[in-house]
Design an enzyme around this catalytic site. Structure first.
Site, PDB file in Angstrom:
ATOM      1  N   HIS A 198       0.823  -1.204   0.000  1.00 44.90           N
ATOM      2  CA  HIS A 198       0.000   0.000   0.000  1.00 44.90           C
ATOM      3  C   HIS A 198       0.863   1.263   0.000  1.00 44.90           C
ATOM      4  O   HIS A 198       1.908   1.301   0.646  1.00 44.90           O
ATOM      5  CB  HIS A 198      -0.897   0.033   1.229  1.00 44.90           C
ATOM      6  CG  HIS A 198      -1.838  -1.128   1.324  1.00 44.90           C
ATOM      7  ND1 HIS A 198      -2.670  -1.324   2.402  1.00 44.90           N
ATOM      8  CD2 HIS A 198      -2.093  -2.161   0.473  1.00 44.90           C
ATOM      9  CE1 HIS A 198      -3.387  -2.419   2.213  1.00 44.90           C
ATOM     10  NE2 HIS A 198      -3.044  -2.943   1.050  1.00 44.90           N
TER      11      HIS A 198
ATOM     12  N   ASP B 249      -5.118  -6.945   9.154  1.00 45.93           N
ATOM     13  CA  ASP B 249      -6.095  -7.706   9.919  1.00 45.93           C
ATOM     14  C   ASP B 249      -6.305  -9.106   9.349  1.00 45.93           C
ATOM     15  O   ASP B 249      -7.375  -9.696   9.467  1.00 45.93           O
ATOM     16  CB  ASP B 249      -7.427  -6.953  10.065  1.00 45.93           C
ATOM     17  CG  ASP B 249      -8.020  -6.485   8.761  1.00 45.93           C
ATOM     18  OD1 ASP B 249      -7.265  -6.325   7.795  1.00 45.93           O
ATOM     19  OD2 ASP B 249      -9.244  -6.262   8.706  1.00 45.93           O
TER      20      ASP B 249
ATOM     21  N   HIS C  62      -7.552 -11.293   0.161  1.00 45.37           N
ATOM     22  CA  HIS C  62      -7.458 -10.163   1.079  1.00 45.37           C
ATOM     23  C   HIS C  62      -6.320 -10.411   2.073  1.00 45.37           C
ATOM     24  O   HIS C  62      -6.282 -11.444   2.731  1.00 45.37           O
ATOM     25  CB  HIS C  62      -8.794 -10.025   1.821  1.00 45.37           C
ATOM     26  CG  HIS C  62      -8.933  -8.788   2.628  1.00 45.37           C
ATOM     27  ND1 HIS C  62      -9.376  -8.799   3.935  1.00 45.37           N
ATOM     28  CD2 HIS C  62      -8.718  -7.488   2.322  1.00 45.37           C
ATOM     29  CE1 HIS C  62      -9.427  -7.563   4.393  1.00 45.37           C
ATOM     30  NE2 HIS C  62      -9.031  -6.750   3.442  1.00 45.37           N
TER      31      HIS C  62
ATOM     32  N   ASP D 158      -8.336   1.071  -4.757  1.00 42.97           N
ATOM     33  CA  ASP D 158      -9.476   0.494  -4.047  1.00 42.97           C
ATOM     34  C   ASP D 158     -10.562   1.547  -3.871  1.00 42.97           C
ATOM     35  O   ASP D 158     -10.373   2.543  -3.173  1.00 42.97           O
ATOM     36  CB  ASP D 158      -9.017  -0.023  -2.676  1.00 42.97           C
ATOM     37  CG  ASP D 158     -10.088  -0.818  -1.955  1.00 42.97           C
ATOM     38  OD1 ASP D 158     -11.205  -0.946  -2.488  1.00 42.97           O
ATOM     39  OD2 ASP D 158      -9.794  -1.329  -0.850  1.00 42.97           O
TER      40      ASP D 158
ATOM     41  N   GLU E 137      -1.656  -9.686  -1.675  1.00 42.55           N
ATOM     42  CA  GLU E 137      -1.627  -8.460  -0.873  1.00 42.55           C
ATOM     43  C   GLU E 137      -0.743  -8.697   0.343  1.00 42.55           C
ATOM     44  O   GLU E 137      -1.032  -9.563   1.169  1.00 42.55           O
ATOM     45  CB  GLU E 137      -3.031  -8.055  -0.429  1.00 42.55           C
ATOM     46  CG  GLU E 137      -3.039  -6.754   0.374  1.00 42.55           C
ATOM     47  CD  GLU E 137      -4.428  -6.302   0.775  1.00 42.55           C
ATOM     48  OE1 GLU E 137      -4.589  -5.120   1.136  1.00 42.55           O
ATOM     49  OE2 GLU E 137      -5.365  -7.130   0.726  1.00 42.55           O
TER      50      GLU E 137
ATOM     51  N   TYR F  84     -11.016   6.742   2.120  1.00 47.64           N
ATOM     52  CA  TYR F  84     -10.564   5.405   2.487  1.00 47.64           C
ATOM     53  C   TYR F  84      -9.106   5.189   2.048  1.00 47.64           C
ATOM     54  O   TYR F  84      -8.705   5.565   0.948  1.00 47.64           O
ATOM     55  CB  TYR F  84     -11.440   4.320   1.843  1.00 47.64           C
ATOM     56  CG  TYR F  84     -10.824   2.966   2.036  1.00 47.64           C
ATOM     57  CD1 TYR F  84     -10.915   2.314   3.266  1.00 47.64           C
ATOM     58  CD2 TYR F  84     -10.073   2.366   1.027  1.00 47.64           C
ATOM     59  CE1 TYR F  84     -10.291   1.106   3.485  1.00 47.64           C
ATOM     60  CE2 TYR F  84      -9.447   1.157   1.234  1.00 47.64           C
ATOM     61  CZ  TYR F  84      -9.559   0.531   2.463  1.00 47.64           C
ATOM     62  OH  TYR F  84      -8.921  -0.669   2.682  1.00 47.64           O
TER      63      TYR F  84
ATOM     64  N   HIS G 280     -13.478   0.720  -2.534  1.00 48.13           N
ATOM     65  CA  HIS G 280     -14.034   0.308  -1.246  1.00 48.13           C
ATOM     66  C   HIS G 280     -15.539   0.559  -1.168  1.00 48.13           C
ATOM     67  O   HIS G 280     -16.072   0.900  -0.101  1.00 48.13           O
ATOM     68  CB  HIS G 280     -13.315   1.007  -0.085  1.00 48.13           C
ATOM     69  CG  HIS G 280     -13.036   0.107   1.077  1.00 48.13           C
ATOM     70  ND1 HIS G 280     -13.691   0.218   2.283  1.00 48.13           N
ATOM     71  CD2 HIS G 280     -12.194  -0.923   1.217  1.00 48.13           C
ATOM     72  CE1 HIS G 280     -13.257  -0.697   3.112  1.00 48.13           C
ATOM     73  NE2 HIS G 280     -12.340  -1.413   2.499  1.00 48.13           N
TER      74      HIS G 280
ATOM     75  N   GLU H 173     -10.372  -2.218  -7.225  1.00 47.17           N
ATOM     76  CA  GLU H 173     -10.992  -3.109  -6.248  1.00 47.17           C
ATOM     77  C   GLU H 173     -12.333  -2.568  -5.761  1.00 47.17           C
ATOM     78  O   GLU H 173     -12.475  -1.376  -5.475  1.00 47.17           O
ATOM     79  CB  GLU H 173     -10.058  -3.284  -5.043  1.00 47.17           C
ATOM     80  CG  GLU H 173     -10.630  -4.190  -3.964  1.00 47.17           C
ATOM     81  CD  GLU H 173      -9.708  -4.333  -2.773  1.00 47.17           C
ATOM     82  OE1 GLU H 173     -10.158  -4.890  -1.767  1.00 47.17           O
ATOM     83  OE2 GLU H 173      -8.545  -3.891  -2.852  1.00 47.17           O
TER      84      GLU H 173
ATOM     85  N   ARG I 149     -11.284 -11.382  -4.565  1.00 45.63           N
ATOM     86  CA  ARG I 149     -10.670 -10.529  -3.551  1.00 45.63           C
ATOM     87  C   ARG I 149     -11.098 -10.885  -2.132  1.00 45.63           C
ATOM     88  O   ARG I 149     -11.042 -10.059  -1.227  1.00 45.63           O
ATOM     89  CB  ARG I 149     -11.094  -9.084  -3.813  1.00 45.63           C
ATOM     90  CG  ARG I 149     -10.058  -8.182  -4.400  1.00 45.63           C
ATOM     91  CD  ARG I 149      -8.731  -8.195  -3.738  1.00 45.63           C
ATOM     92  NE  ARG I 149      -8.595  -7.257  -2.637  1.00 45.63           N
ATOM     93  CZ  ARG I 149      -7.709  -7.388  -1.688  1.00 45.63           C
ATOM     94  NH1 ARG I 149      -6.913  -8.424  -1.637  1.00 45.63           N
ATOM     95  NH2 ARG I 149      -7.613  -6.488  -0.733  1.00 45.63           N
TER      96      ARG I 149
ATOM     97  N   GLU J 127     -14.312  -8.470  -1.358  1.00 46.14           N
ATOM     98  CA  GLU J 127     -13.724  -8.431  -0.022  1.00 46.14           C
ATOM     99  C   GLU J 127     -14.757  -8.734   1.060  1.00 46.14           C
ATOM    100  O   GLU J 127     -14.421  -9.314   2.099  1.00 46.14           O
ATOM    101  CB  GLU J 127     -13.091  -7.062   0.228  1.00 46.14           C
ATOM    102  CG  GLU J 127     -12.386  -6.932   1.569  1.00 46.14           C
ATOM    103  CD  GLU J 127     -11.640  -5.625   1.705  1.00 46.14           C
ATOM    104  OE1 GLU J 127     -11.739  -4.999   2.774  1.00 46.14           O
ATOM    105  OE2 GLU J 127     -10.954  -5.213   0.741  1.00 46.14           O
TER     106      GLU J 127
END
Length: 442
Positions: free
Chosen positions: A170, A352, A348, A246, A375, A206, A248, A272, A319, A298
């Site tokens: 990122h 997290d 993904h 992304d 990723e 985001y 999102h 994405e 994703r 996602e």
């Protein structure tokens, strides 16, 4: 004591057999009954699940949920990622109260049957909480399978089809100029795939650092700003560097199609989640009007959600969060379907997803012809202390572990030094609003 309780009288160090057939599994007690009847086939590996423990630790301020399965063989255990940061404590409760009693005593080789039994036992199936809990058990059993054979789990999944796994990282900036600087920093670190997020003036955007206490998002400003911003970045970085972006789900469907049309000349590797799960009917319209590669899913919590998108060739990249669809087993089947229809995977994998989950993703990547990109999150020293063996990148790629199983261990003392964060730590998703005061999807 009945036959079921007798079958489960194993692993005294981890699952403490008490009087009258009561078995302690972590913080809960369970009395075996007819729902615990043995499987209807004879013969097994002789290695059984003796104890299931759900661990939550937060070395980077994000709740990572990991399931540890111990067996009746001294020193043989497995780890699986069950991370659903936003509802971590709910996942732990499902593991402790509902799943652990169902699997204690089961043969560790029955991975597929155990997963099916856990999905069906609640009658109402699916959802990220249940699936994440099941994923922890599924991945831990695959970890055990590799350890029992002294081989990395990816060898059990079919073996290598590539030497290493290319990854993307990122980069974000408060302006297009700052984003260019960040992308160049990532290039200097050896990466050639970079997700590019840039702050929209006056909006909480985001993927970028917050520049104020405001929580207002303006999708129309984003729609006007992003094409020129990403075009500026594209012209400022080397042509061999692949850019990703992304959305999102923060646009209405018609606006998403407009954005995709305006991004066609930027040459992105993929965009994405331009569409939310509720708006997937718009994908056919998007396919007819744009050639920008689409990464979707996602928020998917079932492999079944992908079937029409794959068979109708409506997307280019899968994703999903592997834990949210139930673990390594369903993800392996999903990647096989993707291979048949020419769609690629991009599981993904932010912070997290635990290091155990990243290792599971890499295992899928290294064996799957449908792999697209991985990723990558470079974990902090604190996370490395908790999870010895965490996979690191070098030169923009990750090498799969050659250790038996998934190759990740856990230091329980280090985990306890990094306790879970409070449940409210990630409640911001329900607080972003549009200028008129209406809630914005994450």
């Amino acid at each position: 004591m009945n036959d079921v309780a007798s079958r489960m009288d194993i692993g005294q160090d981890a699952a403490n057999q008490q009087g009258d057939g009561v078995i302690s599994t972590g913080t809960k007690e369970y009395r075996p009954d007819v729902s615990m009847l043995p499987v209807p086939w004879a013969g097994d590996t002789g290695v059984r699940i003796s104890h299931v423990e759900c661990i939550i630790t937060a070395p980077e301020g994000v709740n990572l949920v990991v399931v540890m399965i111990r067996t009746n063989v001294d020193g043989l255990y497995g780890l699986g990622c069950a991370t659903f940061h936003q509802r971590a404590f709910a996942v732990k409760e499902v593991v402790d109260s509902y799943l652990a009693p169902l699997v204690v005593g089961r043969d560790v080789g029955d991975v597929t049957d155990i997963g099916a039994a856990l999905r069906l036992d609640s009658y109402w199936r699916g959802g990220p909480v249940l699936n994440s809990a099941i994923s922890g058990i599924d991945q831990a059993l695959w970890d055990i399978a590799g350890k029992r054979l002294g081989a990395p789990t990816w060898q059990l999944l079919g073996g290598r089809v590539r030497s290493a796994v290319p990854v993307y990282v990122h980069a974000n900036g408060s302006s297009p100029e700052r984003l260019v600087d960040e992308v160049h920093r990532r290039i200097d670190e050896g990466y050639r795939y970079v997700r590019c997020q840039v702050a929209v003036p006056g909006s909480v955007t985001y993927g970028t650092a917050r520049v104020s206490d405001e929580s207002t998002w303006n999708p129309r400003e984003y729609l006007r700003f992003i094409p020129d911003a990403l075009s500026f970045v594209r012209q400022a970085v080397p042509s061999h560097v692949e850019m990703l972006h992304d959305v999102h789900e923060r646009l209405d469907p018609a606006d998403a199609i407009t954005l995709l049309n305006n991004l066609q000349d930027v040459g992105l590797y993929f965009v994405e989640d331009a569409f939310a799960p509720e708006d997937l009917g718009w994908l056919k319209h998007a396919r007819l009007r744009t050639n920008v590669p689409l990464a979707i899913g996602e928020l998917f919590t079932s492999v079944n959600e992908y079937v029409p998108l794959l068979t109708e060739r409506l997307i280019d990249f899968i994703r999903c969060h592997v834990s949210a669809i139930g673990g390594l087993t369903p993800a392996l089947r999903l990647s096989a379907l993707a291979e048949l229809v020419g769609v690629r995977t991009a599981w993904h994998g932010p912070r997290d997803v635990s290091p155990v989950g990243h290792a599971a993703n890499i295992a899928l990547d290294i064996v799957s012809p449908s792999f697209g990109i991985h990723e990558h999150h470079e974990f902090s020293p604190a996370a490395l202390d908790v999870f010895p063996g965490t996979l690191m990148s070098a030169g923009g790629v990750v090498q799969p572990s050659t250790a038996p199983g998934l190759g990740i261990e856990i230091d329980l003392r280090a985990a306890s030094r990094n306790p879970p964060v409070h449940a409210t730590a990630n409640w911001h998703y329900g607080r972003v609003r549009r200028p008129d005061g209406s809630l914005q999807r994450p």
